[in-house]
Design a protein around this motif. Structure first.
Motif, PDB file in Angstrom:
ATOM      1  N   ALA A   1      -8.013   4.336  -1.818  1.00 46.09           N
ATOM      2  CA  ALA A   1      -7.346   3.565  -2.869  1.00 46.09           C
ATOM      3  C   ALA A   1      -7.487   2.066  -2.660  1.00 46.09           C
ATOM      4  O   ALA A   1      -7.439   1.293  -3.609  1.00 46.09           O
ATOM      5  N   SER A   2      -7.688   1.651  -1.420  1.00 46.19           N
ATOM      6  CA  SER A   2      -7.787   0.214  -1.189  1.00 46.19           C
ATOM      7  C   SER A   2      -9.220  -0.294  -1.399  1.00 46.19           C
ATOM      8  O   SER A   2      -9.497  -1.470  -1.271  1.00 46.19           O
ATOM      9  N   ASN A   3     -10.123   0.606  -1.702  1.00 44.50           N
ATOM     10  CA  ASN A   3     -11.518   0.207  -1.933  1.00 44.50           C
ATOM     11  C   ASN A   3     -12.043   0.998  -3.128  1.00 44.50           C
ATOM     12  O   ASN A   3     -13.018   1.727  -3.043  1.00 44.50           O
ATOM     13  N   LEU A   4     -11.305   0.867  -4.231  1.00 47.05           N
ATOM     14  CA  LEU A   4     -11.502   1.787  -5.350  1.00 47.05           C
ATOM     15  C   LEU A   4     -12.876   1.664  -5.999  1.00 47.05           C
ATOM     16  O   LEU A   4     -13.523   2.669  -6.283  1.00 47.05           O
TER      17      LEU A   4
ATOM     18  N   LEU B   1      -6.246   9.887  -4.512  1.00 47.79           N
ATOM     19  CA  LEU B   1      -6.235   8.500  -4.056  1.00 47.79           C
ATOM     20  C   LEU B   1      -5.566   8.471  -2.694  1.00 47.79           C
ATOM     21  O   LEU B   1      -4.348   8.521  -2.584  1.00 47.79           O
ATOM     22  N   ASN B   2      -6.392   8.414  -1.646  1.00 45.59           N
ATOM     23  CA  ASN B   2      -5.832   8.423  -0.301  1.00 45.59           C
ATOM     24  C   ASN B   2      -5.482   7.003   0.123  1.00 45.59           C
ATOM     25  O   ASN B   2      -5.991   6.039  -0.445  1.00 45.59           O
ATOM     26  N   MET B   3      -4.676   6.903   1.133  1.00 47.00           N
ATOM     27  CA  MET B   3      -4.250   5.621   1.708  1.00 47.00           C
ATOM     28  C   MET B   3      -3.587   4.739   0.656  1.00 47.00           C
ATOM     29  O   MET B   3      -3.804   3.521   0.613  1.00 47.00           O
ATOM     30  N   CYS B   4      -2.787   5.374  -0.196  1.00 45.10           N
ATOM     31  CA  CYS B   4      -2.070   4.605  -1.216  1.00 45.10           C
ATOM     32  C   CYS B   4      -1.125   3.602  -0.563  1.00 45.10           C
ATOM     33  O   CYS B   4      -0.893   2.517  -1.101  1.00 45.10           O
TER      34      CYS B   4
ATOM     35  N   ALA C   1      -1.885   9.879  -2.633  1.00 42.96           N
ATOM     36  CA  ALA C   1      -1.570  10.527  -1.364  1.00 42.96           C
ATOM     37  C   ALA C   1      -1.698   9.531  -0.224  1.00 42.96           C
ATOM     38  O   ALA C   1      -2.281   8.459  -0.367  1.00 42.96           O
ATOM     39  N   SER C   2      -1.130   9.912   0.895  1.00 38.42           N
ATOM     40  CA  SER C   2      -1.366   9.174   2.133  1.00 38.42           C
ATOM     41  C   SER C   2      -1.323  10.196   3.258  1.00 38.42           C
ATOM     42  O   SER C   2      -0.255  10.588   3.725  1.00 38.42           O
ATOM     43  N   ALA C   3      -2.490  10.633   3.650  1.00 42.97           N
ATOM     44  CA  ALA C   3      -2.560  11.743   4.598  1.00 42.97           C
ATOM     45  C   ALA C   3      -1.927  11.372   5.926  1.00 42.97           C
ATOM     46  O   ALA C   3      -1.314  12.203   6.591  1.00 42.97           O
ATOM     47  N   ALA C   4      -2.056  10.102   6.312  1.00 43.29           N
ATOM     48  CA  ALA C   4      -1.508   9.685   7.594  1.00 43.29           C
ATOM     49  C   ALA C   4       0.009   9.839   7.596  1.00 43.29           C
ATOM     50  O   ALA C   4       0.630  10.005   8.636  1.00 43.29           O
TER      51      ALA C   4
END
Lengths: 827, 75
Positions: free
Chosen positions: A90-93, A114-117, A143-146
């Motif tokens: 998400a930070s490098n869309l 969208l990971n790392m939201c 989402a944010s898997a971490a």
């Protein structure tokens, strides 16, 4: 119901963490036949749905040029997934959407995650996922898997798979100028009805000259090549553009549209956290000290600390060893059954390698952390220029360091970490040079030789040893890349420097376990097989009848001595038969071994096991028992001497011993006698055994009586200096051979894994062996003729290599395998 | 002029790509398309690869490859 889900995304998008979050750790790794790229699968259930999730390699695109892209594409075609989960950073869309557009066109429903939201939010980026979902007509999940966010939503999607598939309509991008050409090809090709892939996508890929797709289409369409070329030419003639760059621009423009409609950036232009860190990490003056610090930390925590940990794991292996020695048939005085011999050999070979598990685990964890943090590509960025001069790649840094660029590393993780090197030629050169580094197991060998022959110049010799390997590796890499590896493909150094990230604990642990597990599997299969072969080579043809007769007599003598000593004892009836003596002797040796090994309640156990004989082991105040104890001690010493001599004789007359002797005419130029040859040959199983073999050969109790006893008290290096008849020059020659010598079996196996070729594995074995023999022969013969000392000869060797490296540095690089351009032009 | 001539800290815009085959495809996939803005962030400590910012992410490129990218200064 069963569904199949493919996980696709660009590198560094956090795909693995998403995979781990959804699937837990139920997964297996499958290597595609013919390639070394992993395809991971996870199996799990959501309600009554069984999900198979396929983790594709991270790819920037779906072209045919890289292995990962080919594997990912073929997996999608062959596995026929029900859903494609597209993981997007998400930070490098914008750049990530480039792949998304390619996935959307495949003809399989896509879900965007969208990971790392959280990272994006922190950087002031907010994404309107609903709007995005509306425009792209596919579900979009934040989402944010971490942080374990988004799992429920993703699992929800799996439950709705049926519904999604029912309502799915093929996604089409209008390519304006290109449209007529696409439809021309679409009309021209026939495809198998079973193929679930969109025909339009195939046509598009064919137009891009994607080799995988063209080959697929060739089966049903003989003249496909001509059709494609004709359409490409027509497009080029009309619009003066290549299809590839047209499509790339088009997709980026589309990504730009999405970006502007759905993304709101509040902190644009501000320095990010990554920018700030990079100011230090990539600074011209600070970067090298930081790199050095990182390497020292890896080295300290894995090799040094890991080695300390082996003190704790060793007792476990020792216990296994004891257990195996307990269940195998016992020795009868000086006759050891072959099955026992073999079981012990196998156990020793295996645990010698398994003993490194703590080191590997820490090392793999450190690598995983470095990968997650984002330092790996920066390491390559800093050092690329140095390595490129010698045909290597910036990414070769870590493998060489892990292999033991200083003294003490291990080639196994070193070779395994070459996986990420994109440049095939440099990757091969790295794989073949990493085993030349100084692994941990070579250290005892060097210490033995230095202690024996260079006690005064130990530090300067150690300095030579630890740095000369890097010089040799650079020269050899240059040589290999300009000869045998010359025709290998190289890759451009276009490498992403991902933003810095905190690694997740779970991800690091899972990956280190995965890699350690691969190692264990290999050790327990191939290594054991090779150990069996080596055992046979050391065992056969065995002792001659005269020799055997000689040892039988020795045994009888020892037994008679014991008998005389205990005859008058009141306990004589307990030890008057051969069986009883054998049992007592084994009991005594076992007791001593366990006592020395530091196991607990040895005394209680032995007392319970055999109360009668226990009093001979620990006689306490019983004078009669003491008498037997002292006779027993002597007998044990005698027995061990006979066993040792027998073993040495056996090695000498064995096939491996013969091979050692057969090599003598050649190896004499390097100053090696057959004993050294045997040590090197046997060290192939595991490096440690070089010291062990040399040790056992020089333990020779040639002198008898007092002299032998005095010898017993000498340290191995003193004994070697005294008994071998070598000069420091011999030792230097041996060291040079060892510096270049072929890698151990475990390393060869990972070389086979990484190159996926038996030919390269054999090359990796024989090339260093021949090279080492030649180099040490030249070294020894010239030094001997010139009459210089071992230290002086080593210094010469060192500075000659240094000079070669300097010369190679100034040789201009050859152009790489692409050409054209506007070099130097001022437009 | 080409990308190798842009000084650290300056931005430029891609006019044309003169690479071929694999390198061309790789550059396109990484976002080096005509019209894209590139900021040259810094040189590596040993003066070769360059660190660039394009489409708001960081990428490194050797100078020999940067020479194949035709650019014009960003106004």
């Amino acid at each position: 119901m069963e569904i199949k889900v493919a996980l696709a995304g660009q590198p560094n998008c956090g795909k693995s963490t998403i995979f781990n979050m959804i699937s837990g750790i139920h997964q297996h790794i499958a290597n595609y036949p013919g390639v070394t790229v992993d395809k991971k699968s996870g199996f799990f259930s959501v309600g009554d749905i069984d999900v198979e999730m396929i983790d594709l390699p991270g790819t920037y695109s779906f072209s045919s040029y890289s292995l990962e892209e080919k594997v990912a594409k073929e997996a999608i075609i062959n596995e026929n997934p029900d859903l494609i989960l597209n993981i997007v950073d998400a930070s490098n869309l914008k750049r990530n959407l480039y792949l998304t557009f390619q996935l959307l066109e495949i003809g399989v429903p896509v879900v965007i995650i969208l990971n790392m939201c959280d990272v994006a939010r922190r950087r002031g980026i907010t994404i309107d996922s609903e709007k995005m979902s509306e425009i792209l007509r596919c579900p979009v999940i934040c989402a944010s898997a971490a942080k374990n966010e988004g799992k429920a939503e993703i699992l929800d999607i799996f439950k709705k798979t049926d519904e999604i598939k029912k309502n799915y309509e093929e996604f089409k991008i209008n390519y304006d100028e290109l449209e007529i050409y696409i439809s021309e090809i679409e009309k021209a090709i026939k495809v198998n009805d079973e193929l679930a892939i969109s025909k339009r996508w195939l046509a598009l890929k064919a137009l891009e000259k994607d080799q995988t797709i063209v080959n697929l289409l060739k089966a049903d369409n003989g003249n496909i090549d001509e059709i494609i070329s004709a359409q490409r030419d027509k497009f080029h003639d009309t619009f003066d553009r290549d299809v590839e760059s047209f499509l790339a621009s088009f997709r980026y423009e589309n990504a730009d549209v999405i970006f502007h409609k759905c993304v709101n950036e509040t902190r644009k232009g501000e320095l990010t956290f990554t920018d700030k860190i990079d100011k230090f990490v990539l600074n011209r003056w600070l970067s090298f000290p930081i790199l050095l610090a990182v390497i020292v930390i890896i080295y300290q925590s894995s090799i040094v600390f890991g080695y300390k940990l082996t003190n704790y794991t060793w007792p476990i292996f020792a216990a296994i060893k004891n257990f195996i020695s307990d269940i195998t048939p016992a020795a009868d005085i000086s006759q050891i059954p072959m099955i026992t011999d073999m079981a012990m050999w196998l156990t020793n070979s295996t645990i010698a390698l398994l003993n490194y598990l703590p080191i590997f685990f820490i090392l793999f964890a450190m690598i995983a952390i470095l990968e997650d943090v984002g330092y790996m590509p920066r390491m390559a960025f800093i050092l690329d220029k140095v390595f490129r001069k010698f045909g290597l790649h910036g990414q070769s840094t870590l493998p060489l360091v892990l292999g033991g660029a200083f003294v003490g590393g291990c080639a196994v993780p070193g070779v395994m970490s070459t996986k990420g090197i994109s440049d095939d030629r440099a990757r091969m050169a790295t794989i073949l040079t990493v085993p030349l580094m100084n692994c941990l197991a070579k250290v005892p060998f060097y210490t033995l030789l230095l202690g024996a022959f260079f006690p005064k110049d130990m530090s300067i010799m150690l300095f030579y040893i630890s740095t000369v390997t890097v010089l040799a590796a650079l020269i050899i890499a240059k040589f290999l890349t300009s000869t045998v590896l010359k025709s290998r493909e190289t890759a451009p150094f276009v490498m992403e420097l991902p933003p810095y990230h905190m690694p997740t604990f779970k991800g690091v642990i899972i990956r280190s376990f995965e890699r350690v597990w691969i190692y264990i599997k290999k050790v327990c299969t191939i290594v054991i097989a090779v150990a069996v072969i080596l055992f046979a080579l050391l065992q056969f043809p065995g002792l001659s009848t005269e020799k055997q007769e000689h040892y039988n007599q020795e045994e009888t003598k020892a037994l008679a001595k014991f008998d005389r000593a205990v005859k008058k004892s009141t306990y004589y009836d307990k030890v008057d038969t051969r069986e009883e003596v054998a049992e007592l002797l084994n009991l005594y040796d076992g007791y001593r071994a366990k006592k020395m090994g530091g196991s607990k309640d040895v005394d209680e156990k032995y007392q319970a096991k055999n109360p009668d004989m226990y009093k001979f082991l620990v006689p306490k105040a019983d004078a009669e028992a003491k008498k037997i104890n002292s006779a027993l001690r002597k007998l044990s010493t005698d027995r061990n001497r006979i066993l040792r001599e027998q073993k040495n004789d056996k090695i000498e007359s064995s096939l491996l011993g013969m091979a050692g002797r057969a090599l003598e005419p050649i190896s004499q130029f390097a100053g090696f006698d057959w004993k050294i040859n045997v040590a090197f040959l046997s060290s192939f199983a595991a490096r440690e055994s070089a010291v062990a073999t040399l040790g056992s050969i020089y333990e020779s109790g040639k002198e008898s009586g007092e002299a032998a006893n005095a010898d017993e008290n000498l340290r191995p290096e003193e004994r070697m200096a005294k008994n071998s008849g070598y000069t420091p020059l011999h030792a230097a020659s041996i060291i040079i051979f060892m510096l270049l010598t072929p890698p151990c079996i475990a390393t060869m196996i990972v070389v086979k894994m990484q190159t996926n070729s038996w030919v390269w594995m054999c090359f990796g074995m024989f090339f260093p062996f021949v090279l080492a023999l030649i180099v040490s022969s030249i070294f020894f013969s010239i030094s001997l003729a010139a009459g210089i000392s071992g230290l002086a000869a080593m210094s010469w060797y060192y500075f000659i290599l240094l000079a070669i490296v300097v010369v190679l540095w100034f040789i201009p690089e050859k152009r790489i395998n692409w050409s054209g351009g506007i070099k130097g032009s001022k437009i | 002029m080409h990308l190798g001539l842009i000084e650290s800290g300056n931005s430029c815009k891609i006019k044309a790509l003169h690479a071929k085959d694999k390198l061309l495809q790789k550059l396109l996939d990484m976002g080096f398309v005509v019209g894209a803005q590139i900021e040259v962030i810094r040189e590596a400590p040993l003066y070769d690869p360059l660190e660039l910012r394009i489409h708001n992410y960081l990428v490194s490129l050797r100078k020999s490859e940067a020479e194949l990218i035709e650019v014009e200064p960003w106004k």
